[in-house]
Write an enzyme that holds these catalytic residues in place. Structure first.
Site, PDB file in Angstrom:
ATOM      1  N   TYR A 232       1.481  34.696  20.377  1.00 16.58           N
ATOM      2  CA  TYR A 232       2.316  34.338  19.282  1.00 16.58           C
ATOM      3  C   TYR A 232       1.598  34.036  17.971  1.00 16.58           C
ATOM      4  CZ  TYR A 232       5.768  32.447  16.091  1.00 16.58           C
ATOM      5  OH  TYR A 232       6.420  32.100  14.898  1.00 16.58           O
TER       6      TYR A 232
ATOM      7  N   GLU B   6      14.460  29.809  14.141  1.00 23.19           N
ATOM      8  CA  GLU B   6      14.182  28.580  13.567  1.00 23.19           C
ATOM      9  C   GLU B   6      15.114  27.478  13.452  1.00 23.19           C
ATOM     10  OE1 GLU B   6      10.939  27.587  12.946  1.00 23.19           O
ATOM     11  OE2 GLU B   6       9.775  29.607  13.029  1.00 23.19           O
TER      12      GLU B   6
ATOM     13  N   TRP C  61       8.667  24.513  18.713  1.00 23.53           N
ATOM     14  CA  TRP C  61       8.679  25.830  18.462  1.00 23.53           C
ATOM     15  C   TRP C  61       8.328  26.338  19.890  1.00 23.53           C
ATOM     16  CZ3 TRP C  61      10.944  29.783  16.444  1.00 23.53           C
ATOM     17  CH2 TRP C  61      10.621  30.953  16.889  1.00 23.53           C
TER      18      TRP C  61
END
Length: 195
Positions: free
Chosen positions: A18, A40, A48
């Site tokens: 990522y 988000e 995250w």
């Protein structure tokens, strides 16, 4: 030679991929930006990494983040999502996805906005903001630009779009390049001619 990445990256190959392949690379696709904005918002109060591990479940649960489909969700769909253990089962967050999909469609239909992408990128003048942080502690949690974007989206009726959430969104979507100067991704960007 040791490979240096941004200090927030852990050793999970999913997280490394990522960071290396997505985070900080400019996204101009309307639907991808919508997905990132929703994820988000889902992250609020969580890490995250938690969201990233559930991303495929989110895509499946929310019809691949198709705003047209999500905007049609009613109470029964909300209850179905509340039973889905693959996602974050927070009623306010789930309802915010539906609200935000409807606002997304309004923005897309507004001739002054151009598109969702053009509207969001207008806050940075259409180009990425390139920062030069040497340490993760220097990276801000929000900026005047994320403040302005947050205020504008809240005025339109979007939820879970606070300034800190939006700054993380701007970092993820490449509106801001916050790879630290020692990071291999920053080096690659420099090598390809990006500032």
């Amino acid at each position: 030679m040791n490979t240096v990445r941004c200090a927030w990256v852990n050793s999970d190959p999913l997280y490394i991929a990522y960071h290396d392949e997505e985070w900080g690379k400019p996204v101009r696709d309307d639907r991808k930006l919508f997905e990132l904005l929703i994820l988000e918002g889902m992250q609020a109060g969580l890490s995250w990494y938690t969201i990233l591990k559930k991303r495929e479940h989110f895509r499946e649960a929310f019809d691949q983040f198709d705003p047209h489909m999500i905007a049609q969700y009613g109470p029964e769909k909300v209850e179905e999502l509340m039973q889905n253990s693959g996602i974050i089962r927070n009623r306010l967050k789930i309802q915010s996805v539906i609200t935000n999909a409807r606002i997304y469609l309004e923005i897309m239909e507004d001739p002054e906005s151009g598109s969702f992408s053009e509207y969001l990128w207008s806050f940075t003048g259409g180009e990425p903001v390139i920062n030069n942080w040497t340490h993760i502690k220097e990276v801000p949690a929000s900026t005047p630009v994320s403040d302005a974007m947050s205020k504008a989206l809240k005025k339109k009726g979007m939820k879970f779009v606070g300034s800190t959430i939006l700054y993380a969104f701007m970092q993820a979507s490449g509106m801001v390049n916050d790879h630290t100067v020692d990071c291999l991704c920053r080096q690659e960007a420099a090598a390809t001619g990006q500032k």
